[in-house]
Write a protein that holds these residues in place. Structure first.
Motif, PDB file in Angstrom:
ATOM      1  N   GLU A 189      76.416  65.995 166.602  1.00 22.22           N
ATOM      2  CA  GLU A 189      76.908  67.366 166.491  1.00 22.22           C
ATOM      3  C   GLU A 189      76.330  68.048 165.251  1.00 22.22           C
ATOM      4  O   GLU A 189      76.193  69.273 165.222  1.00 22.22           O
ATOM      5  CB  GLU A 189      78.435  67.395 166.414  1.00 22.22           C
ATOM      6  N   ALA A 190      76.024  67.262 164.230  1.00 21.03           N
ATOM      7  CA  ALA A 190      75.504  67.834 162.990  1.00 21.03           C
ATOM      8  C   ALA A 190      73.982  67.770 162.918  1.00 21.03           C
ATOM      9  O   ALA A 190      73.393  68.189 161.924  1.00 21.03           O
ATOM     10  CB  ALA A 190      76.102  67.091 161.787  1.00 21.03           C
ATOM     11  N   ALA A 191      73.348  67.267 163.965  1.00 20.58           N
ATOM     12  CA  ALA A 191      71.896  67.094 163.942  1.00 20.58           C
ATOM     13  C   ALA A 191      71.181  68.432 164.096  1.00 20.58           C
ATOM     14  O   ALA A 191      71.736  69.419 164.583  1.00 20.58           O
ATOM     15  CB  ALA A 191      71.458  66.141 165.055  1.00 20.58           C
ATOM     16  N   GLU A 192      69.946  68.438 163.677  1.00 19.72           N
ATOM     17  CA  GLU A 192      69.085  69.622 163.766  1.00 19.72           C
ATOM     18  C   GLU A 192      68.307  69.544 165.091  1.00 19.72           C
ATOM     19  O   GLU A 192      67.305  68.850 165.205  1.00 19.72           O
ATOM     20  CB  GLU A 192      68.133  69.630 162.572  1.00 19.72           C
ATOM     21  N   TRP A 193      68.773  70.261 166.104  1.00 24.42           N
ATOM     22  CA  TRP A 193      68.160  70.238 167.433  1.00 24.42           C
ATOM     23  C   TRP A 193      67.075  71.304 167.531  1.00 24.42           C
ATOM     24  O   TRP A 193      67.259  72.438 167.097  1.00 24.42           O
ATOM     25  CB  TRP A 193      69.206  70.465 168.509  1.00 24.42           C
ATOM     26  N   GLY A 240      57.742  66.488 165.220  1.00 22.68           N
ATOM     27  CA  GLY A 240      58.889  65.785 164.659  1.00 22.68           C
ATOM     28  C   GLY A 240      59.126  64.409 165.244  1.00 22.68           C
ATOM     29  O   GLY A 240      58.826  64.153 166.417  1.00 22.68           O
ATOM     30  N   ARG A 241      59.684  63.527 164.418  1.00 25.35           N
ATOM     31  CA  ARG A 241      60.059  62.185 164.870  1.00 25.35           C
ATOM     32  C   ARG A 241      61.407  62.281 165.582  1.00 25.35           C
ATOM     33  O   ARG A 241      62.455  62.400 164.959  1.00 25.35           O
ATOM     34  CB  ARG A 241      60.164  61.223 163.683  1.00 25.35           C
ATOM     35  N   ALA A 242      61.379  62.204 166.892  1.00 31.28           N
ATOM     36  CA  ALA A 242      62.598  62.338 167.695  1.00 31.28           C
ATOM     37  C   ALA A 242      63.299  60.998 167.830  1.00 31.28           C
ATOM     38  O   ALA A 242      62.664  59.968 168.051  1.00 31.28           O
ATOM     39  CB  ALA A 242      62.269  62.899 169.072  1.00 31.28           C
ATOM     40  N   THR A 243      64.613  61.021 167.689  1.00 31.34           N
ATOM     41  CA  THR A 243      65.433  59.848 167.978  1.00 31.34           C
ATOM     42  C   THR A 243      66.292  60.065 169.223  1.00 31.34           C
ATOM     43  O   THR A 243      66.719  59.109 169.851  1.00 31.34           O
ATOM     44  CB  THR A 243      66.362  59.532 166.794  1.00 31.34           C
ATOM     45  N   PRO A 251      63.254  68.765 159.058  1.00 31.52           N
ATOM     46  CA  PRO A 251      63.590  69.200 157.693  1.00 31.52           C
ATOM     47  C   PRO A 251      64.904  68.636 157.164  1.00 31.52           C
ATOM     48  O   PRO A 251      64.986  68.208 156.009  1.00 31.52           O
ATOM     49  CB  PRO A 251      63.636  70.724 157.819  1.00 31.52           C
ATOM     50  N   GLN A 252      65.925  68.585 158.017  1.00 27.41           N
ATOM     51  CA  GLN A 252      67.217  68.058 157.595  1.00 27.41           C
ATOM     52  C   GLN A 252      67.107  66.583 157.223  1.00 27.41           C
ATOM     53  O   GLN A 252      67.645  66.137 156.204  1.00 27.41           O
ATOM     54  CB  GLN A 252      68.230  68.247 158.725  1.00 27.41           C
ATOM     55  N   ARG A 292      66.918  71.248 144.118  1.00 22.88           N
ATOM     56  CA  ARG A 292      65.643  71.938 143.943  1.00 22.88           C
ATOM     57  C   ARG A 292      64.469  70.960 144.083  1.00 22.88           C
ATOM     58  O   ARG A 292      63.455  71.263 144.695  1.00 22.88           O
ATOM     59  CB  ARG A 292      65.591  72.619 142.578  1.00 22.88           C
ATOM     60  N   TRP A 293      64.630  69.751 143.513  1.00 20.88           N
ATOM     61  CA  TRP A 293      63.574  68.750 143.600  1.00 20.88           C
ATOM     62  C   TRP A 293      63.372  68.309 145.044  1.00 20.88           C
ATOM     63  O   TRP A 293      62.236  68.263 145.534  1.00 20.88           O
ATOM     64  CB  TRP A 293      63.917  67.552 142.725  1.00 20.88           C
ATOM     65  N   ALA A 294      64.480  67.994 145.747  1.00 22.18           N
ATOM     66  CA  ALA A 294      64.374  67.554 147.142  1.00 22.18           C
ATOM     67  C   ALA A 294      63.754  68.642 148.006  1.00 22.18           C
ATOM     68  O   ALA A 294      62.922  68.365 148.879  1.00 22.18           O
ATOM     69  CB  ALA A 294      65.752  67.159 147.677  1.00 22.18           C
ATOM     70  N   GLY A 295      64.158  69.897 147.776  1.00 24.15           N
ATOM     71  CA  GLY A 295      63.587  70.990 148.546  1.00 24.15           C
ATOM     72  C   GLY A 295      62.092  71.132 148.318  1.00 24.15           C
ATOM     73  O   GLY A 295      61.327  71.398 149.265  1.00 24.15           O
ATOM     74  N   SER A 296      61.630  70.960 147.086  1.00 22.62           N
ATOM     75  CA  SER A 296      60.200  71.031 146.789  1.00 22.62           C
ATOM     76  C   SER A 296      59.430  69.945 147.521  1.00 22.62           C
ATOM     77  O   SER A 296      58.318  70.168 148.013  1.00 22.62           O
ATOM     78  CB  SER A 296      59.971  70.904 145.281  1.00 22.62           C
ATOM     79  N   MET A 297      60.025  68.756 147.599  1.00 25.96           N
ATOM     80  CA  MET A 297      59.356  67.648 148.287  1.00 25.96           C
ATOM     81  C   MET A 297      59.273  67.900 149.791  1.00 25.96           C
ATOM     82  O   MET A 297      58.254  67.596 150.422  1.00 25.96           O
ATOM     83  CB  MET A 297      60.085  66.339 147.998  1.00 25.96           C
ATOM     84  N   VAL A 298      60.330  68.450 150.373  1.00 26.55           N
ATOM     85  CA  VAL A 298      60.302  68.771 151.807  1.00 26.55           C
ATOM     86  C   VAL A 298      59.195  69.790 152.082  1.00 26.55           C
ATOM     87  O   VAL A 298      58.421  69.657 153.043  1.00 26.55           O
ATOM     88  CB  VAL A 298      61.669  69.305 152.270  1.00 26.55           C
ATOM     89  N   GLU A 299      59.118  70.795 151.236  1.00 27.89           N
ATOM     90  CA  GLU A 299      58.107  71.837 151.428  1.00 27.89           C
ATOM     91  C   GLU A 299      56.710  71.342 151.109  1.00 27.89           C
ATOM     92  O   GLU A 299      55.717  71.924 151.569  1.00 27.89           O
ATOM     93  CB  GLU A 299      58.443  73.038 150.543  1.00 27.89           C
ATOM     94  N   GLY A 300      56.598  70.253 150.356  1.00 28.13           N
ATOM     95  CA  GLY A 300      55.293  69.714 149.982  1.00 28.13           C
ATOM     96  C   GLY A 300      54.609  68.930 151.079  1.00 28.13           C
ATOM     97  O   GLY A 300      53.453  68.500 150.906  1.00 28.13           O
TER      98      GLY A 300
END
Length: 477
Positions: free
Chosen positions: A105-109, A132-135, A325-326, A340-348
């Motif tokens: 329910e909380a997953a990013e679909w 994306g890596r789908a599960t 992304p999530q 802020r650090w985690a967000g920079s890494m995701v965007e990197g």
């Protein structure tokens, strides 16, 4: 491409709105759908597929399915065979990357196939380009009706435990990590790709069987391993093959698929049995050729070993790059909780290699301000107090401390927090409790303006070490 969803690789239904006429689990069968003329159940016509009842509202039916092999989806097959007046008008498909116990329910679909018309009694194939890596996937049918089979194929992207586990070996010949059959002498009864399934065999049909050889020679299969590695032992499984198992096997290994070295000479095997063949010394390999003499059937092949460090690290970078992304934010937050650090890494992303990950981590740290550092510090337990498994491993040096040292640590923690307003952190890996106590006592002499950067340097060291473990550059234990 590799089957990611069928029941034979561990795919299973998690939720379904309605399967009144025919069970949704039929979607994942590998056998071709069949028609049984005149056969009915107490609910209606027997159908070999998933069929919901006729809707009398404005909604639609759908189901959530866990992939047996998480990975990048490249092709989808929707089969409506034998559904002629009761197939859905259209369908759509979504995917998500739910890690561990994350609730769906909380997953990013993400929608990977938009609403698309369907035809009855037909097989439709669709290409997918989402990286994306789908599960899990969510199949929506509009408004209701029946689908015989759902096929999902693509490229496996393994989790950490399948490429560099904390303890033990991995199966380098598992389709879970992308191993593939590239050649075989005979596929008369069943495909040799069955040998690589991550699940246990369920019958003679769920293996590889050749026709009876009436002349000289023997049958063989060539497997490209899921990752180059060092092979320690090989498992040959003849479960369910009783009167048709091979008499013996031999095994060759190769680094390039053209030059072969014999790893196992003649090895007699028994019907309906599991044999583990230990190599005298571990041998490097990227390919394996399994020879069966003279013919017959096998259920599974297991190649137990360790991926090379380079291969394991490359697969981990591929994993990080493919996370939704999530999921990527959760991955990096486990290394450092500063948003802020985690967000920079995701965007990197995408990262080129592990050096790129570690380099961008340092650049992301350079942009942090005092509030970001305090957010990172707050996630650490006090030195000497129990935290999560990662923190406890990092503070292993505290486990043998005397009561006096533990009492002194407790006291210095309180003094530190009273003076600076945040938790004392130190790069604890490899340090004794006495060393961590001495460092804290020394740092108490700092001003707050000096201590925040000093603690930040410790955070950088902690994060770098965590990332190296998460990327399989260092042992996890």
């Amino acid at each position: 491409m590799i089957d990611l969803i069928s029941e034979t690789v561990g795919g299973h239904v998690v939720f379904c709105t309605d399967d009144f006429f025919a069970p949704v689990s039929n979607l994942l069968r590998t056998q071709a759908p069949v028609w049984k003329e005149g056969e009915y159940t107490d609910r209606g016509k027997w159908m070999d597929g998933w069929e919901s009842r006729r809707r009398r509202d404005q909604g639609n039916d759908w189901c959530d399915i866990a992939l047996g092999i998480p990975g990048r989806i490249e092709q989808v097959t929707v089969d409506t065979s034998h559904f002629t007046g009761n197939y859905p008008e259209s369908f759509s498909l979504e995917s998500c990357g739910a890690e561990g116990d994350d609730p769906l329910e909380a997953a990013e679909w993400v929608e990977i196939i938009p609403m698309t018309s369907l035809q009855g009694d037909a097989v439709a194939v669709f290409g997918v380009e989402h990286p994306g890596r789908a599960t899990h996937v969510r199949l929506k049918i509009y408004p209701d009706g029946g689908v015989a089979r759902l096929g999902i194929e693509g490229f496996p992207i393994p989790a950490k435990e399948h490429i560099c586990p904390t303890n033990g070996l991995v199966n380098l010949a598992s389709s879970m990590i992308g191993a593939e059959v590239i050649m075989a002498s005979d596929t008369h009864y069943s495909p040799p790709s069955n040998l690589l399934r991550p699940t246990g065999p369920r019958g003679m049909w769920d293996g590889w069987e050749t026709k009876r050889r009436r002349g000289p020679g023997h049958d063989w299969v060539v497997v490209r391993l899921g990752a180059p590695g060092m092979v320690h032992s090989i498992g040959v499984d003849t479960t369910f093959f009783k009167g048709n198992a091979p008499g013996w096997v031999s095994i060759d290994l190769s680094g390039d698929g053209s030059i072969w070295t014999e790893a196992v000479g003649r090895y007699d095997i028994s019907p309906d049995d599991v044999a583990t063949i230990d190599l005298p010394v571990a041998l490097p390999a990227s390919y394996l050729r399994l020879n069966i003499h003279p013919d017959g059937g096998l259920a599974r092949l297991r190649v137990h070993g360790h991926p090379t460090p380079e291969a394991a690290a490359a697969r981990r970078v591929e994993y990080v790059n493919s996370l939704f992304p999530q999921g990527a934010r959760s991955f990096f937050t486990a290394a450092c909780s500063a948003a802020r650090w985690a967000g920079s890494m995701v965007e990197g992303r995408p990262f080129l290699d592990t050096d790129d990950v570690l380099g961008k981590a340092e650049i992301a740290f350079d942009s942090l301000q005092s509030g970001d550092w305090l957010e990172a510090f707050a996630a650490h337990p006090r030195i000497g107090e129990s935290g999560d498994a990662v923190a406890n491993r990092e503070q292993a040096g505290v486990s043998g401390a005397t009561r006096g040292i533990l009492a002194a640590l407790k006291k210095v923690n309180r003094e530190y927090e009273a003076k600076f307003g945040f938790t004392y952190i130190v790069f604890a890996s490899g340090k004794s409790a006495s060393e961590m106590l001495a460092i804290a006592q020394t740092r108490l002499a700092n001003d707050r303006e000096v201590e925040i950067p000093a603690a930040g340097d410790q955070q950088r060291l902690i994060t770098r070490t965590r990332l190296r473990r998460m990327l399989c550059l260092e042992p996890s234990s």
